[in-house]
Design a protein around this motif. Structure first.
Motif, PDB file in Angstrom:
ATOM      1  N   LYS A  79       0.897  -1.111  -0.032  1.00 45.67           N
ATOM      2  CA  LYS A  79      -0.114   0.117  -0.022  1.00 45.67           C
ATOM      3  C   LYS A  79       0.988   1.300  -0.061  1.00 45.67           C
ATOM      4  CE  LYS A  79      -4.167  -2.214   0.885  1.00 45.67           C
ATOM      5  NZ  LYS A  79      -4.913  -2.325  -0.007  1.00 45.67           N
ATOM      6  N   VAL A  80       0.333   2.283  -0.721  1.00 45.18           N
ATOM      7  CA  VAL A  80       1.136   3.563  -0.809  1.00 45.18           C
ATOM      8  C   VAL A  80       0.464   4.604  -0.395  1.00 45.18           C
ATOM      9  CG1 VAL A  80       2.470   4.992  -2.329  1.00 45.18           C
ATOM     10  CG2 VAL A  80       2.610   2.764  -2.634  1.00 45.18           C
ATOM     11  N   ILE A  81       0.874   5.610   0.761  1.00 44.25           N
ATOM     12  CA  ILE A  81       0.244   6.831   1.026  1.00 44.25           C
ATOM     13  C   ILE A  81       1.102   7.864   0.717  1.00 44.25           C
ATOM     14  CG2 ILE A  81      -0.647   8.199   2.851  1.00 44.25           C
ATOM     15  CD1 ILE A  81      -1.476   5.795   4.480  1.00 44.25           C
ATOM     16  N   ILE A  82       0.760   8.748  -0.283  1.00 40.44           N
ATOM     17  CA  ILE A  82       1.495   9.884  -0.730  1.00 40.44           C
ATOM     18  C   ILE A  82       1.279  10.897   0.433  1.00 40.44           C
ATOM     19  CG2 ILE A  82       1.678  11.888  -2.142  1.00 40.44           C
ATOM     20  CD1 ILE A  82       2.482   9.540  -3.754  1.00 40.44           C
ATOM     21  N   PHE A  83       2.518  11.475   0.902  1.00 40.22           N
ATOM     22  CA  PHE A  83       2.579  12.612   2.075  1.00 40.22           C
ATOM     23  C   PHE A  83       3.238  13.740   1.465  1.00 40.22           C
ATOM     24  CE2 PHE A  83       4.261  14.019   6.300  1.00 40.22           C
ATOM     25  CZ  PHE A  83       2.872  14.306   6.621  1.00 40.22           C
ATOM     26  N   SER A  84       2.463  14.700   0.814  1.00 38.81           N
ATOM     27  CA  SER A  84       3.195  15.879   0.182  1.00 38.81           C
ATOM     28  C   SER A  84       2.562  17.217   0.189  1.00 38.81           C
ATOM     29  CB  SER A  84       2.507  15.554  -1.418  1.00 38.81           C
ATOM     30  OG  SER A  84       3.224  16.601  -1.989  1.00 38.81           O
ATOM     31  N   LEU A  85       3.459  18.118   0.033  1.00 36.96           N
ATOM     32  CA  LEU A  85       3.108  19.745   0.112  1.00 36.96           C
ATOM     33  C   LEU A  85       2.014  19.770  -0.942  1.00 36.96           C
ATOM     34  CD1 LEU A  85       6.627  21.212   0.773  1.00 36.96           C
ATOM     35  CD2 LEU A  85       4.781  21.330   2.184  1.00 36.96           C
ATOM     36  N   HIS A  86       2.000  19.170  -2.092  1.00 35.54           N
ATOM     37  CA  HIS A  86       1.142  19.624  -3.198  1.00 35.54           C
ATOM     38  C   HIS A  86      -0.219  19.306  -3.147  1.00 35.54           C
ATOM     39  CE1 HIS A  86       4.982  20.558  -5.171  1.00 35.54           C
ATOM     40  NE2 HIS A  86       5.332  19.116  -5.175  1.00 35.54           N
ATOM     41  N   GLY A  87      -1.213  20.559  -2.826  1.00 35.95           N
ATOM     42  CA  GLY A  87      -2.434  20.066  -2.611  1.00 35.95           C
ATOM     43  C   GLY A  87      -3.007  20.456  -3.788  1.00 35.95           C
ATOM     44  N   SER A  88      -2.627  20.535  -5.066  1.00 38.70           N
ATOM     45  CA  SER A  88      -3.220  20.750  -6.458  1.00 38.70           C
ATOM     46  C   SER A  88      -4.046  19.310  -6.881  1.00 38.70           C
ATOM     47  CB  SER A  88      -2.370  21.117  -7.534  1.00 38.70           C
ATOM     48  OG  SER A  88      -2.873  21.431  -8.569  1.00 38.70           O
TER      49      SER A  88
END
Length: 198
Positions: A79-88
Motif C-alpha cells: 500500500k502507498v500513502i502519498i504525503f506531500s506539500l502539493h495540494g493541487s
C-alpha cells in the motif's frame, strides 16, 4: 490487527522524525526503514518486503509518482500513502491514476496518519480535505516545473532537477504562460499561487 511493516521515503529528516514519532504511538506499526532516495528504497525492497510506504513526491533522484507506479508494478500488494506539500488536484489525480491508496497533505495534522494507515490497510482509500477544488489546465509534469520555479529555482536549475533540457522546460513554461495569458514567469507564478489558494 496484524503488525504493519512501514517504510518512509522522504528527504527531509524533520518530516521523517515526525512520522516516526507518530508510528511509535501504535503497537501494531513497525518501522521497516527510512530512506532519502528512491534508489535506496528499491535496493532495500529487493530483500525486504513491506506492507506500506509513506511517500513524498519531491525526491532528490526521482519523482514520487514514478516511484509509486514502480511499487505498484513490482511490489504488490504494498500500500502507498502519498504525503506531500502539493495540494493541487492535478497531483492527486495523477497519484490516484497510479493507484495510490491515500493522499495526505503535510499541512494535515500528523496525528491523523495512523487512522489513514489503518483505513488503507483495510482496503479503503483516503484523500485529504485540503486538496484544492480548482482544476488547473496543466499536466503533472508542468506542475512539477512550476512548483520548482515557485521554490526559487532558475530555469537551468529546474532543467537539472528534472533531468530535461532547458528547451523542454521553456517549451512547457511557454504553454503555461499562454494558457494563463501571462507575459513572463513572475506573472505566471503569481496567478498560479492565487488559483491554488481558492
Amino acid at each position: 490487527m496484524e503488525s504493519v511493516k512501514i517504510a518512509i521515503l522522504e528527504d527531509h529528516s524533520v518530516v521523517t522524525e515526525g512520522i516516526i514519532s507518530i508510528l511509535k504511538s501504535n503497537p501494531f506499526f513497525s518501522l521497516a526503514g527510512e530512506f532519502r532516495t528512491a534508489a535506496d528504497l528499491f535496493h532495500f525492497l529487493e530483500s525486504s518486503p513491506i506492507d506500506l510506504l509513506v511517500l513524498d513526491i519531491d525526491l532528490p533522484d526521482r519523482n514520487g509518482i514514478d516511484v509509486l507506479r514502480e511499487i505498484k508494478e513490482k511490489h504488490q500488494p504494498t500500500k502507498v500513502i502519498i504525503f506531500s506539500l502539493h495540494g493541487s488536484r492535478v497531483y492527486v489525480e495523477d497519484a490516484l491514476k497510479a493507484k495510490a491508496d491515500g493522499y495526505m497533505l503535510k499541512s494535515d495534522p500528523i496525528s491523523k496518519l495512523p487512522e489513514v494507515i489503518e483505513l488503507v490497510m483495510k482496503g479503503g482509500s483516503f484523500v485529504s480535505e485540503g486538496v484544492s477544488k480548482v482544476q488547473l489546465p496543466f499536466s503533472a509534469f508542468q506542475m512539477e516545473i512550476l512548483n520548482l520555479l515557485v521554490q526559487g529555482l532558475s530555469q537551468n536549475e529546474v532543467a537539472d532537477r528534472i533531468q530535461k533540457s532547458r528547451k523542454t522546460v521553456e517549451y512547457h513554461l511557454n504553454q503555461m504562460r499562454t494558457k494563463f495569458s501571462c507575459k513572463n514567469n513572475n506573472e505566471l507564478i503569481s496567478k498560479y499561487e492565487k488559483e491554488i489558494q481558492k
